[in-house]
Design a protein around this motif. Structure first.
Motif, mmCIF file in Angstrom:
data_model
loop_
_atom_site.group_PDB
_atom_site.id
_atom_site.type_symbol
_atom_site.label_atom_id
_atom_site.label_comp_id
_atom_site.label_asym_id
_atom_site.label_seq_id
_atom_site.Cartn_x
_atom_site.Cartn_y
_atom_site.Cartn_z
ATOM 1 N N UNK A 550 0.863 -1.142 0.030
ATOM 2 C CA UNK A 550 -0.044 -0.008 0.049
ATOM 3 C C UNK A 550 0.954 1.131 -0.032
ATOM 4 N N UNK A 551 0.305 2.399 -0.470
ATOM 5 C CA UNK A 551 1.166 3.628 -0.347
ATOM 6 C C UNK A 551 1.805 3.858 1.103
ATOM 7 N N UNK A 552 1.166 3.424 2.069
ATOM 8 C CA UNK A 552 1.767 3.956 3.537
ATOM 9 C C UNK A 552 3.112 2.909 3.653
ATOM 10 N N UNK A 553 3.147 1.646 3.214
ATOM 11 C CA UNK A 553 4.170 0.884 3.500
ATOM 12 C C UNK A 553 5.348 0.626 2.342
ATOM 13 N N UNK A 578 -1.339 3.549 -6.136
ATOM 14 C CA UNK A 578 -2.091 2.790 -6.541
ATOM 15 C C UNK A 578 -1.678 1.417 -6.891
ATOM 16 N N UNK A 579 -2.259 0.212 -6.752
ATOM 17 C CA UNK A 579 -2.006 -0.936 -7.188
ATOM 18 C C UNK A 579 -3.413 -1.754 -7.760
ATOM 19 N N UNK A 581 -3.875 -5.436 -9.020
ATOM 20 C CA UNK A 581 -3.299 -6.653 -9.236
ATOM 21 C C UNK A 581 -1.792 -6.496 -9.264
ATOM 22 N N UNK A 582 -1.195 -7.041 -10.223
ATOM 23 C CA UNK A 582 0.282 -6.868 -10.387
ATOM 24 C C UNK A 582 0.822 -5.517 -10.901
ATOM 25 N N UNK A 583 -0.145 -4.390 -11.185
ATOM 26 C CA UNK A 583 0.415 -3.429 -11.781
ATOM 27 C C UNK A 583 0.467 -2.340 -10.669
ATOM 28 N N UNK A 584 1.653 -1.469 -10.369
ATOM 29 C CA UNK A 584 2.075 -0.310 -9.641
ATOM 30 C C UNK A 584 2.144 0.784 -10.319
ATOM 31 N N UNK A 585 1.366 1.821 -9.582
ATOM 32 C CA UNK A 585 1.420 3.119 -10.186
ATOM 33 C C UNK A 585 2.203 4.000 -9.374
ATOM 34 N N UNK A 586 3.297 4.745 -9.795
ATOM 35 C CA UNK A 586 4.015 5.625 -8.772
ATOM 36 C C UNK A 586 4.174 7.005 -9.323
#
Length: 675
Positions: A550-553, A578-579, A581-586
């Motif tokens: 998650x964004x906090x960790x 955001x996440x 599934x296996x897609x992470x957005x930064x």
């Protein structure tokens, strides 16, 4: 048909074909497209960077039959004749062979006449700095106010020799040297068109040897093709140029990093088979150490002029920064002393062995020798040294609960209230050996050794003066010359293999002394943790599963990644938004996005896939971050620790007494928390 050299065969015919010099081309293209043409242009730069080529393209743009534009057609009569160097209205003058004022006057006599074929009469004066002073004076008035149909294009490699009056009448464009990346890319295109097989590593050698000149690179390529019988290989190019094998330099640095003397001399032996220039080898070693130091300070600033950026980054991680600085300084001094060596190879080997022998002593590695035993005397430390030694230890252990010291492993004292013989041996009697008090110590040192040793911060002296550890009546008699006993300081428990334990309570009571307060810890302080151990402990964080990310960790995930260099800097300044599934957005902090490129997304995805054990996809978008990035969190924690350490120093009783009694001042800018 005679052979045409590559430099002439592939000379650019339009601005689009020109390699590099974008700052010059952009200004000329805009001036041509918007009809804002000056009457005199001055092109400066070293040999082979495109001064004459750009001037001829500009003349072609001015006289193209399709109109004045930044893209000449290349098919009309004017374009063809200019390309073949036979256009009547393009007057090329070699100023090096026509330096006299009479030549300049003869040249300017025809300025007033209209062009014969073209739209403009263009005077291209090459090496204009070779003109005499009288020639410049004769050129001034015409250069300032020429007829509307005349354009002057001047080129020179030495603009410092031009009079200021000439410079002020021209638009000056400074052409840059070609970097090796541009040269290698251009040589690839040309050799592919020529169907010449090549090795890319050989092109890097040619690009560096050209020293910023594209024409020199073309000429060296012609020579390499002839030397290699129609192909270009690294071994043949290296033999042709007589350059040092860069792999031997990498092997030397790697052996220095591994402290491997056999591999170090083996690299020199392998290099010596090519009969190299050892002074040049030392220069190459210095250049590589310089790039390694830059990689350690700012990884994204490492250039790829040798085509070995990844290798440099690898060496930067294998070497300590202080080692790199020492190696560089040693090589610099060794290069100066190399002519004094019996032979060049021996000089190079001694420089490398000197690097291997002298290694900087970091704080984590001190002491290298075994600690002295209790019987060895150590020089007394000054109060300032004691304070510097004890304050960090107190800061590190102030949060620990106080522990009752264990009784010292000694014989139980008798009920006799008088001091024992161990404390005050009779004159002439043999002293009894003790783990904490050796026979050669004086009675004063023995008496003080029997008292519990406390950290400096725990002692509470009176405002006036501490009471002596014994009275004058207890002093033993002595014969012979006076030899002062070495003063025991606060560092003694750390230096002794067996720390002095506190005596049973009956000992201080027998001497009518108040019992001393218990120290914070009776055991000897633990040895200082090395930098590698501290870094390993710092990076030991719980692993986060992909489903729990998650964004906090995100900061916790970042600490477990195996990333370095530019990728580490990019990931440290990102926040997870955001996440799915296996897609992470930064979102990357826009203040740190200057060196961001799309390839870092895939590299971060690879690192995260290794971390999670399953493939992930990453999307990074520069922008304004909302939240705390790992870099910002680390900076905040560091500042909080610094503030806590500063408060601990201010409230420390020893520091307060130094300020009160000696007028000491606490330098707050030097206070740093323990790592």
């Amino acid at each position: 048909m005679s052979y045409q050299v590559l430099a002439r065969k592939y000379r650019p015919r339009t601005f689009r074909e020109t390699v590099g010099q974008e700052h010059v081309l952009q200004a000329l293209i805009n001036a041509l497209d918007h009809n804002r043409l000056h009457h005199a242009y001055l092109f400066t730069g070293t040999r082979g960077v495109g001064k004459t080529t750009i001037a001829r393209i500009l003349a072609k743009c001015l006289n193209c039959e399709s109109g004045v534009s930044s893209e000449p057609c290349g098919q009309c009569t004017a374009c063809v004749e200019i390309a073949e160097n036979r256009f009547v209205d393009l007057i090329e003058v070699d100023a090096a062979s026509r330096t006299k004022v009479e030549d300049t006057r003869e040249l300017l006599e025809n300025v007033q006449y209209a062009p014969t074929r073209g739209r403009y009469k263009v005077y291209l004066i090459d090496e204009v700095h070779m003109l005499s002073g009288h020639s410049f004076n004769a050129l001034l008035k015409t250069l300032e106010e020429p007829p509307p149909h005349v354009k002057f294009l001047l080129a020179t490699t030495d603009p410092q020799k031009l009079p200021v009056t000439i410079l002020s009448r021209c638009l000056q464009f400074n052409l840059k040297n070609m970097n090796p990346e541009w040269i290698v890319h251009h040589l690839k295109e040309i050799l592919e068109k020529e169907l010449v097989p090549f090795e890319e590593s050989a092109l890097w050698l040619l690009g560096r040897s050209a020293d910023g000149s594209m024409r020199d690179a073309m000429s060296l390529s012609d020579q390499a093709i002839a030397y290699g019988s129609g192909k270009i290989t690294e071994a043949e190019v290296r033999a042709m140029l007589g350059t040092i094998d860069q792999r031997a330099i990498y092997d030397m640095i790697g052996a220095l990093a591994g402290q491997d003397g056999k591999a170090l001399l083996g690299a020199v032996e392998q290099m010596s088979e090519q009969a190299p220039d050892y002074a040049a080898a030392l220069a190459e070693l210095l250049a590589l150490l310089h790039r390694v130091a830059i990689a350690q300070a700012l990884p994204e600033a490492v250039d790829n002029s040798h085509g070995d950026r990844d290798k440099v980054l690898e060496l930067a991680q294998a070497l300590a920064p202080e080692d790199v600085q020492l190696f560089y300084q040693t090589a610099l001094l060794g290069r100066r002393d190399l002519p004094l060596a019996p032979d060049p190879r021996a000089g190079l080997e001694m420089v490398l062995l000197r690097m291997l022998a002298f290694k900087p002593q970091g704080l984590a590695e001190i002491p290298k020798k075994p600690l002295p035993t209790a019987g060895e005397s150590t020089p007394p430390a000054s109060p300032g040294e004691r304070l510097a030694e004890q304050i960090p230890q107190e800061t590190a252990t102030e949060s620990k609960p106080e522990a009752t010291p264990e009784p010292a492993p000694r014989e139980e004292p008798t009920s006799d209230p008088k001091p024992s013989a161990d404390d005050h041996p009779e004159p002439g009697a043999p002293a009894t050996a003790s783990p904490a008090a050796p026979p050669q110590e004086t009675s004063a040192a023995s008496n003080r050794a029997s008292a519990p040793e406390q950290p400096l911060a725990d002692k509470q002296p009176s405002p006036r003066e501490e009471p002596p550890p014994y009275t004058e009546e207890e002093l033993p008699p002595f014969d012979g010359p006076y030899e002062p006993a070495p003063e025991r300081d606060a560092r003694e428990p750390e230096r002794a293999p067996e720390p002095v334990r506190e005596s049973p309570p009956s000992a201080p009571e027998a001497r009518n002394e108040p019992p001393a307060p218990a120290p914070a810890s009776s055991a000897a302080p633990a040895p200082a943790m090395s930098n590698a151990e501290a870094a390993a402990q710092k990076k030991t964080v719980p692993k986060v599963a992909l489903a729990d990310t998650r964004p906090e960790n995100w900061a916790q995930v970042f600490l477990g990644l195996n990333a370095g260099g530019l990728l580490q800097s990019t990931a440290a300044n990102c926040v997870l938004v955001g996440r799915q599934g296996n897609d992470l957005s930064f979102v990357l902090d826009e203040r740190h996005s200057a060196l961001f490129d799309e390839g870092q997304q895939q590299r971060l995805a690879d690192v995260l896939s290794d971390y999670y054990g399953e493939p992930v996809r990453v999307r990074i978008q520069p922008g304004e971050v909302e939240g705390e990035t790992p870099a910002a969190q680390a900076q905040r924690i560091k500042e909080e620790n610094r503030v806590q350490a500063l408060e601990a120093m201010k409230t420390d009783p020893i520091v307060q007494q130094l300020v009160e009694h000696f007028g000491a001042t606490l330098r707050e800018d030097t206070v740093q928390p323990l790592e």
